[in-house]
Write an enzyme that holds these catalytic residues in place. Structure first.
Site, short mmCIF file in Angstrom:
data_model
loop_
_atom_site.label_atom_id
_atom_site.label_comp_id
_atom_site.label_asym_id
_atom_site.label_seq_id
_atom_site.Cartn_x
_atom_site.Cartn_y
_atom_site.Cartn_z
CG HIS A 1 -5.76 1.98 5.28
ND1 HIS A 1 -5.31 2.92 6.17
CD2 HIS A 1 -4.74 1.10 5.11
CE1 HIS A 1 -4.07 2.62 6.53
NE2 HIS A 1 -3.70 1.51 5.91
CD GLU B 1 -2.93 5.57 6.75
OE1 GLU B 1 -2.90 5.59 5.50
OE2 GLU B 1 -2.03 5.04 7.44
CG ASN C 1 -1.72 1.24 1.39
OD1 ASN C 1 -1.76 2.08 0.48
ND2 ASN C 1 -2.38 1.40 2.53
CD1 TRP C 2 3.46 1.01 -2.97
CD2 TRP C 2 3.37 2.19 -4.88
NE1 TRP C 2 4.10 0.28 -3.95
CE2 TRP C 2 4.06 0.99 -5.13
CE3 TRP C 2 3.20 3.09 -5.94
CZ2 TRP C 2 4.57 0.65 -6.39
CZ3 TRP C 2 3.70 2.76 -7.19
CH2 TRP C 2 4.38 1.56 -7.41
CE LYS C 3 -0.16 3.21 4.81
NZ LYS C 3 -0.07 3.32 6.26
CD GLU D 1 -3.35 -2.35 7.30
OE1 GLU D 1 -2.30 -2.61 6.73
OE2 GLU D 1 -3.96 -1.27 7.13
CB SER E 1 5.45 -1.53 11.93
OG SER E 1 5.01 -0.20 12.16
N GLY F 1 2.63 2.49 10.74
CA GLY F 1 3.55 3.61 10.58
C GLY F 1 4.27 4.00 11.86
N GLY G 1 3.02 -1.04 4.23
CA GLY G 1 3.08 0.38 3.92
C GLY G 1 4.51 0.80 3.61
N GLY G 2 5.17 1.40 4.57
CA GLY G 2 6.51 1.97 4.35
C GLY G 2 7.49 1.05 3.65
P1 13P Z 1 3.17 0.53 7.62
O1 13P Z 1 3.70 -0.75 7.03
O2 13P Z 1 3.90 1.74 7.09
O3 13P Z 1 3.08 0.49 9.11
O4 13P Z 1 1.67 0.69 7.08
C1 13P Z 1 0.80 -0.39 7.19
C2 13P Z 1 -0.44 -0.07 6.45
O5 13P Z 1 -1.20 0.80 6.83
C3 13P Z 1 -0.71 -0.82 5.21
O6 13P Z 1 -1.98 -0.59 4.75
#
Ligand code: 13P
Length: 249
Positions: free
Chosen positions: A95, A97, A9-11, A167, A212, A173, A233-234
């Site tokens: 998600h 967010e 997930n590149w956000k 999640e 994470s 994050g 994510g990251g």
């Molecule tokens: P991180 O891997 O950056 O913690 O993000 C997880 C996430 O929200 C994937 O959708």
């Protein structure tokens, strides 16, 4: 036997230049990932370019959301049919967010989920509790209600056509991963809850962990019996890290 899925997930990250380098980097190592399916979910505007860059490499494409309506006056939204035109196989839905920063409710998320299925796109349905909820010991209740909203609208069989991503909000994050035992406990709860309604669906559905997850902790998380992959994510923004997670499956 459930396949492992590692989805990035590149956000809201990247540029035309950086996504080109990222996809090129991922493609060079994909042949060494033999036990997991890999997918990337770029920001909407980059989807056409990422589709081109992927070519015929075994890398699936997904979006980060999908409209709950088919077409019309819905400014700012993207429909399932549009995503289909660019070969999107998955859509991340619900998600944390989207829930916390943009006010998406369980009802809206259930409607988006229904529309994804209607347009032949596999929803990656995100569920998870905040730190406050975990400390108040209501994790199962929160996750259960998030699942119920979708089941009430689309039926238990619809869960057999989706991917679930657990999640925990406090792990997203933050660099603070759920321990393999903590994650497994919630994954087992989710599967058990589904099994009480439909054994086959529960056995079949892939449940990913997100929060994470990285090259260092992926192997242990993925070795848990009810963890069938990761939503990253990251670490999905670095080709080497993303590939390393795929290889640790
Ligand atoms: P991180 O891997 O950056 O913690 O993000 C997880 C996430 O929200 C994937 O959708």
């Amino acid at each position: 036997m459930r396949r492992t899925l590692i989805a990035g997930n590149w956000k809201m990250n990247g540029s035309l230049a950086s996504i080109e380098a990222l996809i090129a980097g991922i493609k060079t190592g994909l042949s060494e990932v033999d036990k997991a399916d890999m997918a990337v979910c770029p920001p909407f505007v980059y989807i056409p370019r990422v589709r081109e860059l992927i070519g015929d490499a075994p890398l699936a494409l997904g979006s980060q959301n999908i409209c709950d309506q088919a077409s019309g006056a819905y400014t700012g939204e993207i429909s399932g049919a549009m995503l289909q035109e660019f070969g999107c196989r998955y859509a991340i839905i619900g998600h944390s967010e989207r829930r916390s920063l943009y006010g998406e409710t369980d009802a809206l998320i259930a409607a988006r989920f229904a529309m994804a299925l209607e347009t032949g796109i596999t929803p990656i349905l995100c569920v998870g509790e905040t730190l406050e909820q975990r400390e108040a010991d209501v994790t199962e209740q929160v996750v259960g209600e998030q699942l119920d909203a979708v089941i009430e609208r689309s039926g238990i069989e619809s869960i057999g056509q989706c991917v679930i991503a657990y999640e925990p909000v406090w792990a997203i994050g933050t660099g603070k991963t759920a321990s393999p035992e903590q994650a497994q406990a919630v994954h087992a709860f989710i599967r058990g809850k589904l099994a009480a309604q439909h054994a086959e669906v529960a056995e079949k559905v892939q449940i990913l962990y997100g929060g994470s997850m990285n090259a260092g902790n992926a192997a242990e998380l993925l070795s848990q019996p009810d963890i069938d992959g990761g939503l990253i994510g990251g670490a999905s923004l670095k080709a080497d890290d993303f590939l390393a997670i795929g290889k640790s499956a």
